[in-house]
Design an enzyme around this catalytic site. Structure first.
Site, mmCIF file in Angstrom:
data_model
loop_
_atom_site.group_PDB
_atom_site.id
_atom_site.type_symbol
_atom_site.label_atom_id
_atom_site.label_comp_id
_atom_site.label_asym_id
_atom_site.label_seq_id
_atom_site.Cartn_x
_atom_site.Cartn_y
_atom_site.Cartn_z
ATOM 1 N N GLU A 245 11.856 66.650 -35.617
ATOM 2 C CA GLU A 245 10.960 66.440 -34.466
ATOM 3 C C GLU A 245 11.461 67.210 -33.256
ATOM 4 O O GLU A 245 10.701 67.881 -32.569
ATOM 5 C CB GLU A 245 10.900 64.950 -34.110
ATOM 6 C CG GLU A 245 9.704 64.255 -34.715
ATOM 7 C CD GLU A 245 9.345 62.960 -34.013
ATOM 8 O OE1 GLU A 245 8.467 62.287 -34.530
ATOM 9 O OE2 GLU A 245 9.938 62.600 -32.980
ATOM 10 N N ARG A 271 -9.052 83.639 -7.773
ATOM 11 C CA ARG A 271 -9.300 82.722 -6.651
ATOM 12 C C ARG A 271 -8.947 83.406 -5.330
ATOM 13 O O ARG A 271 -7.806 83.850 -5.144
ATOM 14 C CB ARG A 271 -8.436 81.452 -6.834
ATOM 15 C CG ARG A 271 -8.451 80.495 -5.658
ATOM 16 C CD ARG A 271 -9.794 79.832 -5.500
ATOM 17 N NE ARG A 271 -9.775 78.835 -4.430
ATOM 18 C CZ ARG A 271 -10.866 78.256 -3.958
ATOM 19 N NH1 ARG A 271 -12.048 78.553 -4.459
ATOM 20 N NH2 ARG A 271 -10.776 77.352 -2.994
ATOM 21 N N GLN A 282 3.191 85.598 -2.060
ATOM 22 C CA GLN A 282 4.463 85.603 -2.810
ATOM 23 C C GLN A 282 4.805 84.208 -3.360
ATOM 24 O O GLN A 282 5.334 84.089 -4.462
ATOM 25 C CB GLN A 282 5.582 86.105 -1.900
ATOM 26 C CG GLN A 282 6.822 86.482 -2.675
ATOM 27 C CD GLN A 282 7.917 86.983 -1.745
ATOM 28 O OE1 GLN A 282 8.270 86.329 -0.767
ATOM 29 N NE2 GLN A 282 8.446 88.144 -2.036
#
Ligand SMILES: Cc1cc2nc3c(=O)[nH]c(=O)nc-3n(C[C@H](O)[C@H](O)[C@H](O)COP(=O)(O)OP(=O)(O)OC[C@H]3O[C@@H](n4cnc5c(N)ncnc54)[C@H](O)[C@@H]3O)c2cc1C
Length: 382
Positions: A245, A271, A282
């Site tokens: 797992e 956007r 930045q």
């Protein structure tokens, strides 16, 4: 170690992504809201061999090595936007199918593996109890000797796939004096056996298409043939499940992180605020650059852990490191993605918030982050 994909691994990756995108992503918002486990998609996944990836073909599996298994699970996490389904498949494969394959008798392998691999059976792994989670040693579920078999009493909680499982690997105390190592035995319990029932099914924050619930054992009789591995050998079965797992569940996380990164890059390019794409700021660009660094570091750790699971006798340290680093990176990547999308990221219809809700569980199941740090510290002699 060279992790460049072979031609076969490239094809596996591409085919899995194509399959996942075409077959697994319909009506996700509704499925998540209704907390519906998509059994029909479970069967589709079995058709392409997901449920038995590393299992030898003679038992109905796909017969892949561990690294190739990781590459397919990564591709599944990338292509399939239903995090709950990917989690249910991984829990089934890594904590039920693998223990049956690695610890089962020849009779148990022939009886269960073909049906676990072909999608007819759903598997679960049950160790957690209401009073014993991280402290698995303090479990109270007991199995006492009765003639040619065992009588089980107790209950387990937070069991993934529990409410829909056909077969569960269940851990019980068989010799309390010996404690976890030597005193706990793993049993294979079939749904429908008198004395075995499902208790509460839980509503939860994320991974909502993966059902989770309680399992209850009330004077449940199990024959000796139901013992998985050795009597008193439950800790070995548990260790196998946890190694697999921790090394491979995180492979799915890599795919999710890659998808979140691509979504973030694309959004930051399109956007516009203050007259330019937000990616030109930045602060935004650096956040995304850090996501890329975390993904690449996580991928190396996960691939190395998968490779070592195949080649070393003990991969527990690598498994703990991979689990800790990748699950925490996933959670951070999901939070960053929501943040980068501003208010839109917070709204259900943009399908970004679901990844964050799903990611929270990753630092809890298979041992919390604190437990992974404890394991790593123990290896360091602390
Ligand atoms: C989505 C999901 C799926 C799951 N699926 C399964 C499953 O299929 N099968 C199964 O058996 N279980 C499953 N679990 C249970 C899971 O393994 C446990 O929730 C987990 O091990 C933590 O146990 P607990 O919930 O009892 O928390 P606790 O052990 O009570 O821990 C509470 C907090 O204390 C901290 N803590 C505890 N002990 C220590 C310590 N020694 N040092 C530092 N910090 C410590 C923990 O890190 C945690 O933050 C699942 C859980 C979730 C959320």
């Amino acid at each position: 170690m060279d992790f460049a994909y072979s031609d076969e691994q490239k094809a596996l990756r591409e085919n899995t992504i194509r399959f996942a995108r075409e077959a697994l992503n319909d009506e996700l918002i509704e499925r998540d809201r209704a907390q519906r486990f998509p059994r029909e998609l479970w069967r589709e996944c079995a058709r392409v061999g997901i449920q038995g990836l590393p299992v030898p073909e003679e038992y109905g599996g796909t017969g892949l090595d561990v690294l190739s298994t990781a590459i397919v699970l990564e591709a599944l996490g990338y292509g399939c936007r239903d995090g709950g389904l990917v989690f249910s498949l991984s829990a089934h494969l890594l904590a039920c199918v693998v223990p049956v394959w690695r610890h089962g008798s020849e009779e148990q392998r022939r009886r269960y593996l073909p049906a676990l691999c072909d999608g007819s059976l759903v598997g679960a792994h049950a160790i957690t109890e209401a009073g014993s989670g991280s402290d698995t040693f303090s479990m109270r579920t007991r199995a006492r000797r009765d003639g040619e078999g065992w009588r089980l009493d107790g209950s387990k909680t937070f069991i993934s796939n529990g409410p829909v499982a056909d077969l569960a690997v269940v851990f019980a105390l068989t010799d309390a004096d010996k404690g976890f190592h030597g005193g706990v035995t793993a049993f294979l319990v079939e749904a429908g056996t008198p004395g075995f029932s499902c208790g509460q099914k839980f509503d939860k924050l994320g991974l909502r298409t993966s059902p989770v619930g309680e399992l209850v054992f009330d004077d449940l009789f199990l024959p000796d043939a139901a013992v998985l591995g050795q009597i008193g050998g439950g800790s070995a079965v548990f260790a196998t499940a946890m190694d697999w797992e921790r090394c491979l569940l995180v492979a799915g996380h890599l795919g999710i992180m890659e998808r979140l990164l691509e979504t973030s890059v694309s959004y930051a390019r399109t956007r516009q605020q203050f007259g330019q794409p937000i990616g030109k700021f930045q602060a935004v660009a650096h956040r995304i650059a850090d996501m890329k660094v975390q993904l690449e570091a996580a991928r190396l750790l996960a691939y190395r852990a998968a490779w070592r699971l195949d080649h070393l006798r003990n991969a527990s340290l690598d498994a703990a490191i991979a689990k800790l680093a990748v699950s925490e990176s996933l959670l951070k990547a999901a939070l960053d993605t929501v943040h980068l999308h501003g208010g839109y990221g917070y709204m259900v219809e943009y399908e970004v918030e679901r990844a964050l809700r799903d990611a929270v569980g990753a630092t809890i199941y298979s041992g919390t982050s604190e437990m992974q740090r404890n394991i790593i510290a123990r290896w360091l002699g602390l």
